[in-house]
Structures are given as C-alpha cells and as structure tokens.
Design a protein around this motif. Sequence first.
Motif, short mmCIF file in Angstrom:
data_model
loop_
_atom_site.label_atom_id
_atom_site.label_comp_id
_atom_site.label_asym_id
_atom_site.label_seq_id
_atom_site.Cartn_x
_atom_site.Cartn_y
_atom_site.Cartn_z
N GLY A 101 0.81 -1.22 0.00
CA GLY A 101 0.00 0.00 0.00
C GLY A 101 0.84 1.26 0.00
N MET A 102 1.91 1.27 0.79
CA MET A 102 2.77 2.44 0.85
C MET A 102 3.50 2.66 -0.48
N LYS A 103 3.91 1.58 -1.10
CA LYS A 103 4.62 1.70 -2.37
C LYS A 103 3.67 2.21 -3.47
N ALA A 104 2.43 1.70 -3.47
CA ALA A 104 1.45 2.19 -4.45
C ALA A 104 1.17 3.67 -4.22
N ARG A 108 1.78 7.03 -6.72
CA ARG A 108 0.81 8.11 -6.95
C ARG A 108 1.48 9.46 -6.73
N ILE A 109 2.30 9.57 -5.69
CA ILE A 109 3.04 10.79 -5.42
C ILE A 109 4.02 11.09 -6.56
N ASP A 122 0.01 12.03 0.16
CA ASP A 122 -0.77 11.15 1.03
C ASP A 122 -0.12 9.77 0.98
N TYR A 123 0.65 9.44 2.02
CA TYR A 123 1.40 8.19 2.05
C TYR A 123 0.53 6.99 2.39
#
Length: 255
Positions: A101-104, A108-109, A122-123
């Motif tokens: 989830g954090m990598k996805a 996005r960032i 938004d991490y």
Amino acid sequence: MNAIDTLLEKIERAPSLDFGTIFNQSIELFKKTWVQGLVMLLLTMLLMIPFYVIMYLPMIAMGLFDPESLNNMEEFNVLLMIPFILFMILFVIFAMVVAFGMKASFYRICKIKDLNKATADDYFFYLKKPYLGKVIGLSLATFGITLVAVLLCVLPVFYVIVPVTLMNVIFAFNPELSTSEIVKAGFKLGNKKWLLTIGLIIISGLIAEIIGLLMCCVGIFVTASFAYLPAYFIYKESVGFDENNDNEAYGMSYE
C-alpha cells in the motif's frame, strides 16, 4: 471496451523503450521525490516497530525469568511456540500489506511530482477505504506467486519478480480493476518488457545500495526509493495515463 481490455490493448501496442532514457528519467524524478521516498520508508519501518516489540517481548521475558528453559530444549514445550508462529504469520501478512500500500501511494506521489501538480502527499492513500481490501488481496496474490516460484527450484523467482513489481504500479494507476485483472495485466506487461525491466531493477537497485553505503550506510534510506522509479516510467511510457482519471490521482477516489 471495458477497462481491462483497454489496458491490455495498450500494453500490446506498447512501443519499444530505451534503457538509457528510462534510467535518466528515473534520476530526474528521484531529484523531485527522494524526500517522499525517505518518508515512505521511515513510515513503513515505524508501522513495523510495534509488531517487533510484541513479537520479541515474550522471548525476552522467558529469557529473563527462566533462562534455563531456553538452554534446555529437551524440556521446552513446543506448544508454547504455536501462538508465536501464528503471530509471525499475521506479522508477515501485515508487513506485505503495508509495504504494498505504501509503495502504491508512493507511485501516486511520483505521478503528482512528475506532472508538477500541486497536491498534498498522502502516504496512506491506498491503505484506506475503498482500496484496503484490494491491497490485501494483491499482497496475498503476490506472496502466493513468489512462494510458488521459490518452491519451483528458486530460478522462476527471477521471472516473476518483474510482473510482481509491475503489479504494484499498475494497481496504483488502475485501482478500479479487480485483483485478478491486475495480476493478468502485470504478467502481460512483464512479458512484454521483461528484459528491460529486470535490467533496470538490478542496475537501479545496485546503484541505490552502493551510493547509500557510501553515504555512511544510513544514506541507503535516502537512495532506496530510486530502485522503484524505473517501473513507474516503464508503465508511463508503455501504457500512459488516462486524463479522465486524473481527478482520482489528485485526491478523488473511486466509489
């Protein structure tokens, strides 16, 4: 034509990509996102700390209050390990979900920074509703694929590492797709760009590690995210972004 068919058609028509171009683009984007990559890594580690504490506290307590029980394995009750093993399984699943989830969210960032959009970072974007369930499903799917590859004499791991890596970035920009569709698209794009992707994964990973170690070792936390960036550009140059979905990328979510 539905979303998955459109995506697969774009992958099928993907142009040839140049190793040097992708690598140079990754360097330029790293200059914009190294802070976000560092924050992502630190947040991931912080989320793991409570689990490490809970996991090791019982073992420390046993060593402090009854050290002889750890030395005398003949009298050690194996049943005491069952809760520990169950907790380890839960911890592994939690770690996979958080990392995915954090990598996805980081991808996005990356898109936001790459396109010079003024939107807050938004991490935890993909660790919230309505995406969390799909992140869990994809984490388990990638774990299962990797486990099967390891059981098949390890060598297939070198093959599946490419589609597994690309599944993350595909999900980041196509969260409306089902888990099975994302897996299918990951293998489709992975097969199409396997040699380029594995080469970039290895080279970027080595460079990130070497430079990080040269920066007094702790620098590896700064450079680690560089290894994620080639996958972003492989997706971008192969598939591209749907302008109709840009609102989602900059704050709106799928219902």
